[in-house]
Write an enzyme that holds these catalytic residues in place. Structure first.
Site, PDB file in Angstrom:
ATOM      1  N   LYS A 198       0.828  -1.219   0.000  1.00 56.91           N
ATOM      2  CA  LYS A 198       0.000   0.000   0.000  1.00 56.91           C
ATOM      3  C   LYS A 198       0.857   1.262   0.000  1.00 56.91           C
ATOM      4  CE  LYS A 198      -3.352  -2.787   0.386  1.00 56.91           C
ATOM      5  NZ  LYS A 198      -4.729  -3.118   0.474  1.00 56.91           N
TER       6      LYS A 198
HETATM    7  C1  LIG Z   1      -5.485  -4.162   0.886  1.00 57.27           C
HETATM    8  C2  LIG Z   1      -6.955  -4.100   0.762  1.00 57.27           C
HETATM    9  C3  LIG Z   1      -7.788  -4.385   1.840  1.00 57.27           C
HETATM   10  C4  LIG Z   1      -7.303  -4.779   3.212  1.00 57.27           C
HETATM   11  O1  LIG Z   1      -6.341  -5.711   3.214  1.00 57.27           O
HETATM   12  P1  LIG Z   1      -5.546  -6.180   4.542  1.00 57.27           P
HETATM   13  O2  LIG Z   1      -4.550  -7.113   3.965  1.00 57.27           O
HETATM   14  O3  LIG Z   1      -6.523  -6.815   5.430  1.00 57.27           O
HETATM   15  O4  LIG Z   1      -4.921  -4.980   5.175  1.00 57.27           O
HETATM   16  C5  LIG Z   1      -9.165  -4.247   1.661  1.00 57.27           C
HETATM   17  N1  LIG Z   1      -9.673  -3.854   0.490  1.00 57.27           N
HETATM   18  C6  LIG Z   1      -8.906  -3.563  -0.573  1.00 57.27           C
HETATM   19  C7  LIG Z   1      -9.553  -3.094  -1.820  1.00 57.27           C
HETATM   20  C8  LIG Z   1      -7.519  -3.699  -0.482  1.00 57.27           C
HETATM   21  O5  LIG Z   1      -6.752  -3.428  -1.545  1.00 57.27           O
END
Ligand SMILES: *Cc1c(COP(=O)(O)O)cnc(C)c1O
Length: 392
Positions: A195
């Site tokens: 992210k």
């Molecule tokens: C990364 C992501 C999440 C959450 O992911 P975690 O691995 O639980 O932090 C939720 N929705 C989207 C669209 C994502 O890209």
């Protein structure tokens, strides 16, 4: 979609991963100080990180949690979702946005997406609202702002909640002013290593008011109220806490978020320039790039996802890229066609044609701050070669 971190290498044919977190001296310093502090969870950095994040976004309240998925779960609970409710959401997302709805015994109702933005289509959502609809869960996919003004109008008209999945959109802006996540809805960010900002694992729920934050703070910590003693609990809760080490990492990343976001924007611009150049290889004709910003909405690039030309074999292109040392992914598959969702909810191919076409053709290319110009060149050249052999 994060590959294991490898030392930076360029130009020599070294493998290029899909994603790689950028952590430096400041991250090491804050994490090490925290490690030595003796307080590894429920310490001072939790509140520091929450306040710094809320300030950065210009909101009053934020609650740090152990993942984006955990944040979505608690946000849906705070919004009041109950077993048997329907929540309208997008089928083109990471599976977590739909899973969080299922956790509470509610039913995700998938609507088709807008072909340009790849976000949930408000027209389709309006048509799908029914007597059991309780809320809307739009996702800002690949960092492009979803049409929140339209979803908020629908929500007001039908008395629905809105929970935003902003996990891919830290740093994006809506045309009507606020940054993504700062509109006054419950909004969830994720800090997985691919992210815009990472804490290893982690997430943040932006809360519309102090009451929502108090509820989420309690539910992330086994249902303990702030004024209760340890081992006393007045509601059902979870262990969705974020450790002090993760908060330290997050604080260091926040300090240089502008630099990280700028690097992603320039990388996305570099791809767009190469892949749409007038003298590009003919094999790239028909390749669709992420939509440019329009109407005042501003993307915070999260991934660089292209759609291969209609008729090209996307999976063969992935194999051809891999043979050239370049990691890529079919990103994203349609959630309603995953086996769990087909079996549990009876979905069939053909239900959501725009999403299904995009899901068949979409391909994520390596994208992370630190990807060099030479590596970007290599990816683009390899993509042209891959498509030349896969479009026959
Ligand atoms: C990364 C992501 C999440 C959450 O992911 P975690 O691995 O639980 O932090 C939720 N929705 C989207 C669209 C994502 O890209």
């Amino acid at each position: 979609m994060t590959a294991p971190a490898r030392p930076a290498a360029e130009g020599d044919g070294a493998p290029i991963p899909l994603a790689r977190p950028v952590v430096g001296e400041r991250e090491e310093e804050l994490v090490l100080t925290t490690l030595r502090s003796g307080q590894l969870s429920l310490g001072p950095l939790l509140g520091d990180f929450e306040r710094a994040f809320a300030d950065r976004l210009g909101v009053g309240h934020a609650s740090a949690v152990s993942s984006g998925t955990a944040g979505l779960h608690l946000a849906l609970r705070a919004a009041g979702v109950e077993a048997g409710d329907e929540v309208i959401t997008t089928p083109l997302s990471f599976v977590a946005s739909a899973n969080a709805i299922v956790y509470e015994g509610a039913r995700p109702v998938f609507c088709d997406i807008d072909r340009r933005t790849l976000n949930l289509d408000p027209g389709a959502v309006g048509a799908a609202i029914g007597p059991r609809t309780r809320g809307l869960l739009p996702v800002h996919i690949f960092g492009y702002p979803a049409d929140l003004p339209a979803f908020e109008r629908l929500a007001r008209g039908h008395d629905l909640f809105v929970v935003e999945d902003a996990c891919e959109a830290l740093g994006a802006h809506h045309a009507d002013g606020p940054p993504v996540g700062a509109r006054g809805n419950l909004a969830v960010f994720g800090f997985y290593p691919n992210k815009q900002l990472t804490t290893g694992e982690g997430g943040m729920v932006v809360c519309p008011d102090g009451a929502a934050k108090a509820r989420i703070d309690s539910e992330r910590n086994q249902g303990r109220a702030p004024d209760m003693s340890w081992l006393d609990h007045d509601r059902l809760g979870y262990n969705y806490r974020l450790s002090e080490l993760a908060c330290a990492l997050g604080l260091a990343q926040l300090e240089r978020l502008d630099e990280l976001l700028a690097a992603r924007r320039s990388l996305a611009a570099g791809y767009a320039e190469r892949l749409s150049a007038p003298d590009r290889p003919a094999a790239l004709d028909g390749l669709e790039l992420p939509c440019p910003d329009a109407g005042g909405d501003r993307r915070s690039p999260f991934a660089y996802v292209v759609q291969v030309p209609a008729g090209a074999d996307r999976d063969a292109a992935i194999a051809a890229l891999r043979a050239r040392g370049i990691d890529s992914k079919p990103y994203l598959p349609a959630i309603h066609l995953m086996s769990f969702y087909r079996e549990r909810f009876g979905h069939l191919e053909g239900e959501l044609p725009v999403c299904e076409d995009v899901a068949r053709r979409s391909l994520a290319l390596p994208f992370f701050p630190g990807l060099s110009d030479t590596e970007t060149d290599r990816v683009c050249t390899a993509l042209a070669e891959a498509l030349a052999v896969c479009s026959a």
